[in-house]
Design an enzyme around this catalytic site. Structure first.
Site, short mmCIF file in Angstrom:
data_model
loop_
_atom_site.label_atom_id
_atom_site.label_comp_id
_atom_site.label_asym_id
_atom_site.label_seq_id
_atom_site.Cartn_x
_atom_site.Cartn_y
_atom_site.Cartn_z
N VAL A 131 0.86 -1.19 0.00
CA VAL A 131 0.00 0.00 0.00
C VAL A 131 0.89 1.24 0.00
O VAL A 131 1.85 1.32 0.78
CB VAL A 131 -0.91 0.04 1.24
N CYS A 132 0.59 2.18 -0.90
CA CYS A 132 1.30 3.46 -0.93
C CYS A 132 2.81 3.23 -1.07
O CYS A 132 3.26 2.49 -1.94
CB CYS A 132 0.94 4.26 0.32
#
Length: 229
Positions: A131-132
């Site tokens: 994520v990210c």
């Protein structure tokens, strides 16, 4: 399937909590077909995030042999002004408030995390999701060269510089590597993983419960290459 979400000092809380809640709800909706826990490379401990020193407790140890899905979050800290670089000793010692994101990610590389992620990526039975800025951790460790992945828009150039085919998409599916872009993409990543692993009805039930419709087309390296638009 058992999912392990990795914590490290300076992690971004939303990168963790969003997929955790989605996956946990998917486990409930599927009658226990999916379980999820928070882990670190070192084992159970309190882990301080990069957002206001918010702390979460990891209850287990990252173990690629026990997990079918491993989720790596990004870090929360200072982005800095264009051209601004961290102090040479910024990463020394323990976590400090408002450290640079690259420093926090770089510090994670000094732990056992890269070796454990390599073990996971070498095992075709394990899916690694990020994520990210989480994709930058294995990327900076040299584990994603030639793979397709995404990250926060501010880190796309850094991801590309590691030899990754950086894709500007909300979610990128590269087989046993699935990555989400900006912070809130953890919701969309989690819902997509539910659809992929447990089926669309489970994903739709969780989507309805959370009143959140997954955004964007999941990018995969299939189909014809589009002409210039």
């Amino acid at each position: 399937m058992h999912a392990q979400i990795v914590l490290f000092d300076g992690f971004d809380p939303l990168d963790v909590v969003a997929p955790y809640e989605v996956l946990y709800a998917g486990g409930t909706a599927s009658g226990g077909a999916l379980t999820v826990e928070l882990v670190t490379a070192e084992g159970p401990r309190e882990v301080v995030s990069g957002t206001g020193a918010l702390t979460l407790r990891a209850t287990g140890t990252l173990d690629p042999r026990a997990a079918g899905l491993i989720v790596v979050p990004g870090a929360s800290g200072r982005v800095g002004e264009p051209g601004e670089v961290p102090d040479v000793d910024a990463g020394a010692g323990e976590w400090r408030q408002d450290e640079f994101v690259p420093v926090l990610l770089g510090r994670a590389l000094t732990t056992a995390l890269p070796a454990l992620l390599k073990e996971a990526l070498d095992d075709p039975r394990v899916t690694v999701a990020t994520v990210c800025g989480g994709s930058l951790v294995p990327a900076m460790a040299g584990l994603l060269e030639g793979r397709h992945a995404t990250t926060h828009h501010l880190g796309i150039d850094m991801l590309d510089a590691t030899g990754v085919h950086a894709v500007r998409a909300r979610v990128v599916d590269d087989g046993d590597l699935v990555s989400g872009a900006g912070v809130t993409s953890g919701l969309d990543l989690g819902l997509y993983l539910l659809e992929r692993e447990l089926g669309p009805r489970i994903a739709h039930a969780v989507e309805t419960l959370f009143a959140h419709e997954r955004r964007g087309t999941v990018w995969r390296a299939t189909g014809p290459v589009p002409a210039a638009l």
